[in-house]
Scaffold this active site. Structure first.
Site, PDB file in Angstrom:
ATOM      1  N   HIS A 214       0.820  -1.208   0.000  1.00  0.00           N
ATOM      2  CA  HIS A 214       0.000   0.000   0.000  1.00  0.00           C
ATOM      3  C   HIS A 214       0.857   1.263   0.000  1.00  0.00           C
ATOM      4  O   HIS A 214       0.444   2.300  -0.496  1.00  0.00           O
ATOM      5  CB  HIS A 214      -0.963  -0.013   1.186  1.00  0.00           C
ATOM      6  CG  HIS A 214      -2.254  -0.683   0.845  1.00  0.00           C
ATOM      7  ND1 HIS A 214      -2.989  -1.401   1.738  1.00  0.00           N
ATOM      8  CD2 HIS A 214      -2.913  -0.750  -0.324  1.00  0.00           C
ATOM      9  CE1 HIS A 214      -4.061  -1.876   1.139  1.00  0.00           C
ATOM     10  NE2 HIS A 214      -4.033  -1.492  -0.114  1.00  0.00           N
TER      11      HIS A 214
ATOM     12  N   ARG B  44     -12.717  -8.382  -9.082  1.00  0.00           N
ATOM     13  CA  ARG B  44     -12.458  -9.537  -8.209  1.00  0.00           C
ATOM     14  C   ARG B  44     -13.234  -9.277  -6.919  1.00  0.00           C
ATOM     15  O   ARG B  44     -12.957  -8.292  -6.235  1.00  0.00           O
ATOM     16  CB  ARG B  44     -10.969  -9.646  -7.897  1.00  0.00           C
ATOM     17  CG  ARG B  44     -10.107  -9.995  -9.096  1.00  0.00           C
ATOM     18  CD  ARG B  44      -8.656 -10.148  -8.642  1.00  0.00           C
ATOM     19  NE  ARG B  44      -7.827 -10.783  -9.634  1.00  0.00           N
ATOM     20  CZ  ARG B  44      -6.967 -10.125 -10.414  1.00  0.00           C
ATOM     21  NH1 ARG B  44      -6.852  -8.826 -10.301  1.00  0.00           N
ATOM     22  NH2 ARG B  44      -6.233 -10.777 -11.290  1.00  0.00           N
TER      23      ARG B  44
ATOM     24  N   ARG C  92     -16.930 -10.810 -11.378  1.00  0.00           N
ATOM     25  CA  ARG C  92     -16.624 -12.237 -11.295  1.00  0.00           C
ATOM     26  C   ARG C  92     -17.152 -12.779  -9.974  1.00  0.00           C
ATOM     27  O   ARG C  92     -16.914 -12.187  -8.924  1.00  0.00           O
ATOM     28  CB  ARG C  92     -15.104 -12.451 -11.364  1.00  0.00           C
ATOM     29  CG  ARG C  92     -14.741 -13.909 -11.263  1.00  0.00           C
ATOM     30  CD  ARG C  92     -13.257 -14.121 -11.313  1.00  0.00           C
ATOM     31  NE  ARG C  92     -12.600 -13.686 -10.099  1.00  0.00           N
ATOM     32  CZ  ARG C  92     -11.282 -13.677  -9.951  1.00  0.00           C
ATOM     33  NH1 ARG C  92     -10.511 -14.049 -10.944  1.00  0.00           N
ATOM     34  NH2 ARG C  92     -10.740 -13.293  -8.813  1.00  0.00           N
TER      35      ARG C  92
ATOM     36  N   GLU D  65      -9.691 -20.481 -17.791  1.00  0.00           N
ATOM     37  CA  GLU D  65      -8.411 -20.519 -17.081  1.00  0.00           C
ATOM     38  C   GLU D  65      -7.992 -21.937 -16.700  1.00  0.00           C
ATOM     39  O   GLU D  65      -7.039 -22.137 -15.967  1.00  0.00           O
ATOM     40  CB  GLU D  65      -8.446 -19.592 -15.852  1.00  0.00           C
ATOM     41  CG  GLU D  65      -9.660 -19.717 -14.977  1.00  0.00           C
ATOM     42  CD  GLU D  65      -9.747 -18.660 -13.883  1.00  0.00           C
ATOM     43  OE1 GLU D  65      -8.774 -17.913 -13.660  1.00  0.00           O
ATOM     44  OE2 GLU D  65     -10.807 -18.583 -13.238  1.00  0.00           O
TER      45      GLU D  65
ATOM     46  N   ASN E 298      -3.411 -15.878 -15.783  1.00  0.00           N
ATOM     47  CA  ASN E 298      -2.626 -16.139 -14.573  1.00  0.00           C
ATOM     48  C   ASN E 298      -2.792 -17.602 -14.149  1.00  0.00           C
ATOM     49  O   ASN E 298      -1.829 -18.291 -13.840  1.00  0.00           O
ATOM     50  CB  ASN E 298      -3.068 -15.231 -13.410  1.00  0.00           C
ATOM     51  CG  ASN E 298      -2.988 -13.763 -13.774  1.00  0.00           C
ATOM     52  OD1 ASN E 298      -2.349 -13.413 -14.750  1.00  0.00           O
ATOM     53  ND2 ASN E 298      -3.657 -12.916 -13.009  1.00  0.00           N
ATOM     54  N   ASP E 299      -4.030 -18.035 -14.129  1.00  0.00           N
ATOM     55  CA  ASP E 299      -4.271 -19.430 -13.759  1.00  0.00           C
ATOM     56  C   ASP E 299      -4.034 -20.376 -14.926  1.00  0.00           C
ATOM     57  O   ASP E 299      -3.542 -21.489 -14.733  1.00  0.00           O
ATOM     58  CB  ASP E 299      -5.700 -19.607 -13.236  1.00  0.00           C
ATOM     59  CG  ASP E 299      -5.782 -19.254 -11.767  1.00  0.00           C
ATOM     60  OD1 ASP E 299      -4.884 -19.665 -11.018  1.00  0.00           O
ATOM     61  OD2 ASP E 299      -6.725 -18.544 -11.369  1.00  0.00           O
TER      62      ASP E 299
ATOM     63  N   ARG F 293       2.458 -22.105  -8.267  1.00  0.00           N
ATOM     64  CA  ARG F 293       2.950 -20.727  -8.193  1.00  0.00           C
ATOM     65  C   ARG F 293       3.595 -20.360  -6.862  1.00  0.00           C
ATOM     66  O   ARG F 293       4.281 -19.355  -6.764  1.00  0.00           O
ATOM     67  CB  ARG F 293       1.801 -19.740  -8.503  1.00  0.00           C
ATOM     68  CG  ARG F 293       1.568 -19.617  -9.975  1.00  0.00           C
ATOM     69  CD  ARG F 293       0.167 -19.156 -10.251  1.00  0.00           C
ATOM     70  NE  ARG F 293      -0.031 -17.757  -9.908  1.00  0.00           N
ATOM     71  CZ  ARG F 293      -1.196 -17.137 -10.047  1.00  0.00           C
ATOM     72  NH1 ARG F 293      -2.242 -17.792 -10.526  1.00  0.00           N
ATOM     73  NH2 ARG F 293      -1.326 -15.882  -9.733  1.00  0.00           N
TER      74      ARG F 293
ATOM     75  N   CYS G 123      -8.035 -11.157 -19.229  1.00  0.00           N
ATOM     76  CA  CYS G 123      -7.904 -10.305 -18.042  1.00  0.00           C
ATOM     77  C   CYS G 123      -6.778 -10.727 -17.104  1.00  0.00           C
ATOM     78  O   CYS G 123      -6.705 -10.260 -15.980  1.00  0.00           O
ATOM     79  CB  CYS G 123      -9.239 -10.230 -17.292  1.00  0.00           C
ATOM     80  SG  CYS G 123      -9.808 -11.814 -16.686  1.00  0.00           S
TER      81      CYS G 123
HETATM   82  C1  PEP Z   1      -6.389 -15.091 -13.899  1.00  0.00           C
HETATM   83  O1  PEP Z   1      -6.338 -16.206 -13.386  1.00  0.00           O
HETATM   84  O2  PEP Z   1      -5.739 -14.759 -14.907  1.00  0.00           O
HETATM   85  C2  PEP Z   1      -7.240 -14.043 -13.322  1.00  0.00           C
HETATM   86  C3  PEP Z   1      -7.434 -12.902 -13.941  1.00  0.00           C
HETATM   87  O3  PEP Z   1      -7.804 -14.277 -12.127  1.00  0.00           O
HETATM   88  P1  PEP Z   1      -7.018 -14.266 -10.729  1.00  0.00           P
HETATM   89  O4  PEP Z   1      -5.668 -13.662 -10.971  1.00  0.00           O
HETATM   90  O5  PEP Z   1      -7.871 -13.471  -9.815  1.00  0.00           O
HETATM   91  O6  PEP Z   1      -6.963 -15.717 -10.377  1.00  0.00           O
HETATM   92 MG    MG Z   2      -7.823 -16.880 -11.988  1.00  0.00          MG
END
Ligand code: PEP
Ligand code: MG
Length: 594
Positions: free
Chosen positions: A199, A306, A342, A441, A464-465, A475, A512
């Protein structure tokens, strides 16, 4: 890292926070003089007094935070949620109740009890594999630090009293500290600790002052009054620079400023390629308070809200009304632009104490997101009702996370249908045409994309996932972190497969994950044909600028070549060379790193 001096100067490297440069005198904040009596047992008869002392400290800090919040300078007012979260932490059961419990049951002093609570919270946060959320431990540390200082009788509020142009050098600065900074005097700051999503870093960005955090040794190497150069674009601090360095950084500062304003000037223009191809650029947010910034940076909507935060505060689950109010506000501020909400992605790495699913040996593959919601339909329905009710106030798109196949989607939509029927019965308005989509994902969903596409209004690719699951990389395991690679040809093929399935079915496809805001990915994603890129709001101006400079025909031609490459290394080398050639200034300004 420290590099050797050629001229008596010394260079430190840390995490770049705000891309600007400042040159000025160091003002060292030394809090090591605060004497805190940590470990001491108390007699039975003193327990009540110790609890009262703790409660009094909480009240004092509460008043301080409230007053800081009320007197926040206008330009950081958007960030007042940080102080709200500090106020919440103060009364959070894991901190407040546990400390009182520890004093009473273990007969220890308030400071020790507080430290114990902090350690316990730290252990819980360590389990969380989400950089943003796990970094929130620093908020708890900041609150605890303030409480400890209050308990020790040290008010230490000297920051607001600074009346000379200086650069603050501190071990750490809490967001409350940064709120107190008078930016008329404080030109920048550097700290030993902190990361990109702390922050403190967020506040530096809101205040728009150069800062470098995570320098590790700044407070031991810098002396009060030293001359400093803080390069917040490259994460570099030069201690006692020579004339050559000063001239070099003055020049760089001018260039950076000109570049930033040139990007900002055009951030409200549409992201349209020179040959007329439009891409929607939207923002990812975690909190309601981020919506205005998303708009200011030129976001054409919210591509990913989110929604876990309200569930992760440790104060019990939010009720329908609280959720509804929050979603309605986001939607109203953004209206008529779309807001993709989401549904809950709890479990796995993001957990709330209410739903702690213990004993999962592999939480990333466990009962998370939609799996959890389908297991707990009553919790799910509360959120769906709130989202549907808010849909009457603007343009909501609903997304289910972690869909692995059609049956899950059918089950989720059935519950949504039940909630819609309930609302119909109660004559509560909602948008009957609300679009429903899914996050792509999980590799199995990608394989089934053409089937899934017939049952949804849009796809949103969560890279990301997807990268985690497709490349089988845990991860949280730093030993395989180097394999987390968006340019892996398998990932690019998966994205292309999803886009093709969406095209065939006539639905839109968004992306995203972090890839969307990565300058190195823009051309590839354009070439593949993503309709909407959703990213951290701050990345929007640059990504828009890049889209406006890359002809889509060229991106498509490049993509053909890229798809013929067999390794991530080759893809990266290709795209790096191309991006540097097209946007030579990006490397120099620290926006892309080799
Ligand atoms: C993703 O998995 O790419 C995503 C956008 O969701 P999060 O990062 O919240 O898992
Ligand atoms: Mg995700």
């Amino acid at each position: 890292m420290t590099t050797g001096p050629a001229t008596g100067e010394r260079e430190l490297r840390g995490v770049a926070v705000y891309p600007d440069i400042v040159i000025g005198k160091a003002h060292l904040i030394d809090r090591s003089s605060v004497k805190i009596q940590y470990q001491c047992f108390v007699h039975d008869e003193d327990v009540d007094r110790e609890v009262a002392r703790f409660k009094e400290a909480v009240k004092t800090v509460e008043k301080e935070f409230t007053s800081l919040k009320e007197n926040m300078p206008d330009r950081v007012r958007d960030q007042s949620f940080i102080l709200d979260s500090h106020l919440m932490i103060l009364r959070d059961g894991m901190l407040y109740d546990s400390t009182i419990e520890a004093i009473s049951e273990e007969r220890i002093n308030a400071e020790w009890a507080l430290k114990k609570s902090l350690e316990e919270i730290g252990e819980v946060f360590e389990e969380i594999d989400d950089e943003y959320i796990s970094n929130r431990i620093s908020d708890v540390e900041n609150v605890t630090d303030r409480l400890l200082r209050t308990l020790s009788g040290d008010t230490g509020h000297c920051l607001g009293e600074i009346n000379q142009r200086v650069i603050i050098v501190a071990h750490d600065l809490s967001p409350a500290d940064t709120t107190e900074l008078n930016t008329a005097w404080v030109m920048g700051f550097i700290t030993d600790v902190g990361g990109k999503t702390s922050h403190t870093a967020i506040m530096a960005q809101a205040l728009e002052i150069p800062a470098v955090v995570g320098l590790e040794t700044a407070t031991s190497l810098v002396k009060d009054g030293d001359l400093l150069i803080v390069d917040g674009s490259a994460g570099v601090v030069v201690i006692n620079p020579d004339d050559r360095a000063i001239i070099h950084y003055q020049e760089k500062k001018l260039q950076l400023q000109a570049y930033r304003s040139s990007i900002a000037r055009t951030s409200h223009l549409p992201a349209e390629t020179p040959d007329g191809h439009r891409v929607a650029i939207t923002a990812n947010i975690e909190f309601l308070e981020e919506v205005t910034a998303a708009k200011d940076y030129g976001g054409e909507g919210i591509g990913l809200y989110r929604t876990e935060f309200l569930y992760l505060r440790g104060r019990g689950f939010p009720d329908e009304e609280e959720l509804f109010e929050d979603y309605r506000e986001v939607v109203e501020i953004m209206s008529p632009a779309p807001v993709s909400i989401r549904t809950l992605d709890l479990g796995g790495d993001k957990f709330a104490s209410e739903v702690a699913i213990s004993g999962e040996s592999n939480p990333a593959l466990g009962l998370r997101a939609i799996r959890f919601c389908l297991r707990e339909p009553e919790i799910f329905k509360v959120q769906l009702r709130a989202i549907l009710r808010a849909s009457a106030y603007g343009n909501i798109q609903l997304m289910f996370p972690m869909i692995s196949g059609l049956q899950e989607l059918i089950d989720a939509k059935e519950i949504l249908g039940q909630v819609q029927e309930e609302l119909d019965r109660d004559k509560i308005p909602y948008d009957t045409g609300m679009e429903v989509g899914i996050m792509m994902e999980i590799p199995s969903a990608v394989t089934m994309a053409e089937v899934l596409a017939r049952h949804v209004d849009f796809f949103s690719i969560g890279t990301n996932d997807l990268i985690q699951y497709a490349l089988a990389i845990d991860r949280i395991n730093e030993h395989v972190a180097y394999m987390y690679e968006p340019f892996h040809p398998a990932i690019l093929r998966m994205i292309r497969q999803v886009v093709n399935a969406a095209r065939d079915a006539g639905i839109k496809v968004a992306l995203c994950g972090e890839m969307a805001g990565d300058p190195l990915c823009v051309s590839i994603l354009l070439g593949i044909g993503i309709d909407r890129l959703s990213m951290n709001a701050r990345a929007i101006p640059l990504i828009k600028k890049m889209v406006r400079a890359i002809p889509v025909v060229e991106a498509r031609a490049d993509l053909k070549k890229i798809m013929g490459l067999s390794t991530a290394k080759e893809v990266r080398a290709y795209i790096l060379e191309k991006t540097k050639r097209m946007f030579p200034e990006l490397e120099e300004k620290g926006y892309i790193l080799d």
